[in-house]
Design an enzyme around this catalytic site. Structure first.
Site, PDB file in Angstrom:
ATOM      1  N   GLY A  12      71.315  50.704  74.512  1.00  0.00           N
ATOM      2  CA  GLY A  12      70.460  51.582  73.711  1.00  0.00           C
ATOM      3  C   GLY A  12      70.979  51.953  72.336  1.00  0.00           C
ATOM      4  O   GLY A  12      70.601  52.989  71.783  1.00  0.00           O
ATOM      5  N   SER A  13      71.815  51.087  71.734  1.00  0.00           N
ATOM      6  CA  SER A  13      72.314  51.444  70.394  1.00  0.00           C
ATOM      7  C   SER A  13      71.201  51.327  69.348  1.00  0.00           C
ATOM      8  O   SER A  13      71.176  52.102  68.382  1.00  0.00           O
ATOM      9  CB  SER A  13      73.520  50.581  70.011  1.00  0.00           C
ATOM     10  N   ASN A  14      70.272  50.400  69.538  1.00  0.00           N
ATOM     11  CA  ASN A  14      69.140  50.342  68.602  1.00  0.00           C
ATOM     12  C   ASN A  14      68.241  51.562  68.770  1.00  0.00           C
ATOM     13  O   ASN A  14      67.741  52.109  67.785  1.00  0.00           O
ATOM     14  CB  ASN A  14      68.341  49.048  68.790  1.00  0.00           C
ATOM     15  N   MET A  82      65.007  43.604  78.553  1.00  0.00           N
ATOM     16  CA  MET A  82      65.368  42.259  79.020  1.00  0.00           C
ATOM     17  C   MET A  82      64.249  41.521  79.745  1.00  0.00           C
ATOM     18  O   MET A  82      64.495  40.469  80.322  1.00  0.00           O
ATOM     19  CB  MET A  82      66.609  42.348  79.925  1.00  0.00           C
ATOM     20  N   ILE A  84      60.412  39.612  79.842  1.00  0.00           N
ATOM     21  CA  ILE A  84      59.362  38.990  79.021  1.00  0.00           C
ATOM     22  C   ILE A  84      58.100  39.801  79.256  1.00  0.00           C
ATOM     23  O   ILE A  84      57.752  40.118  80.400  1.00  0.00           O
ATOM     24  CB  ILE A  84      59.131  37.532  79.450  1.00  0.00           C
ATOM     25  N   ASN A  99      59.880  43.594  68.404  1.00  0.00           N
ATOM     26  CA  ASN A  99      61.156  43.346  69.094  1.00  0.00           C
ATOM     27  C   ASN A  99      62.209  43.015  68.045  1.00  0.00           C
ATOM     28  O   ASN A  99      61.881  42.534  66.956  1.00  0.00           O
ATOM     29  CB  ASN A  99      61.000  42.167  70.061  1.00  0.00           C
ATOM     30  N   HIS A 101      65.805  40.788  67.512  1.00  0.00           N
ATOM     31  CA  HIS A 101      66.557  39.698  68.140  1.00  0.00           C
ATOM     32  C   HIS A 101      67.791  39.385  67.293  1.00  0.00           C
ATOM     33  O   HIS A 101      67.692  39.262  66.067  1.00  0.00           O
ATOM     34  CB  HIS A 101      65.660  38.458  68.253  1.00  0.00           C
ATOM     35  N   ASP A 137      60.725  35.560  72.489  1.00  0.00           N
ATOM     36  CA  ASP A 137      61.185  35.635  71.091  1.00  0.00           C
ATOM     37  C   ASP A 137      60.419  34.684  70.164  1.00  0.00           C
ATOM     38  O   ASP A 137      60.989  34.106  69.236  1.00  0.00           O
ATOM     39  CB  ASP A 137      62.697  35.346  70.999  1.00  0.00           C
ATOM     40  N   GLU A 166      71.266  45.138  62.649  1.00  0.00           N
ATOM     41  CA  GLU A 166      70.136  45.508  63.516  1.00  0.00           C
ATOM     42  C   GLU A 166      69.802  46.990  63.333  1.00  0.00           C
ATOM     43  O   GLU A 166      68.633  47.374  63.269  1.00  0.00           O
ATOM     44  CB  GLU A 166      70.474  45.269  64.993  1.00  0.00           C
TER      45      GLU A 166
END
Ligand code: GRF
Length: 192
Positions: A12-14, A82, A84, A99, A101, A137, A166
């Site tokens: 959860g750093s983003n 994680m 789809i 998203n 990536h 992606d 990011e």
């Protein structure tokens, strides 16, 4: 002010970067709810520290959509989620779901992108923020930021350098969406 629903699976750093940008009023957006498919995701603790409602929903997308609707979410942000995305989420949020990536797509999609990049021997990798479609992606690219790959890089050092980008890129993409600057034309995203 738009409302965000952030979907996570882990660290959860983003998410934290988005929460910080929102609290510092750098983006016209607030996190309304954080949903994880895993009960042990560290990002859930981060959300709770910021007093953000959380939910753990393993794979029932109809349930996820229900929660996102309950919190009147305008934009869904996948941040280390994680899974789809399937039909239910796409029907409800395609064009309103993004998203991040850790590679320059379409190179190195899927898992372990930084390792894939090193093993391939590329000299430049980076970050891609994109709209989500049914593939892994594969959705329309909003923007990309390049990050150099150095000869002595390991998976860890390259991941760290990309992660720093990011954390700047995600709030920036949210700002562009929230201020109505993104125009989706087929596969191309125009920034107006
Ligand atoms: C990030 O590298 C992101 O690009 C990828 O998964 C990782 C999640 O990290 N999709 P965090 O959970 O945001 O710390």
């Amino acid at each position: 002010m738009i409302k965000l629903g952030v979907l996570i699976s882990g660290r959860g750093s983003n998410l934290e970067a988005i929460l910080d940008a929102s609290e510092r009023k750098e983006i016209p957006a607030e996190v309304a709810v954080v949903i994880s498919d895993r009960a042990d995701a560290f990002g859930l603790e981060r959300a709770r520290k910021h007093n953000i409602p959380t939910a753990v929903i393993n794979s029932n997308e109809l349930e996820i959509v229900k929660v996102l609707k309950k919190y009147k979410v305008d934009l869904v942000c996948l941040a280390g989620y994680m899974k789809i995305v399937g039909k239910a989420l796409l029907e409800a949020y395609q064009g309103k779901m993004i998203n991040i990536h850790p590679a320059l797509l379409p190179s190195f999609p899927g898992l372990h992108s930084q390792r894939q990049a090193l093993e391939h021997g590329v000299k430049v990798s980076g970050v891609t923020v994109h709209f989500v479609d049914a593939g892994c992606d594969t959705g329309p690219i909003i923007f990309q930021r390049a990050v150099p790959v150095f000869e002595n890089d390991t998976e860890e050092t390259l991941s760290e350098r990309i992660l720093t980008e990011e954390h700047k890129a995600y709030p920036e993409a949210i700002r562009l969406f929230a201020t109505g600057k993104l125009k989706l034309e087929g596969r191309r995203v125009k920034i107006t």
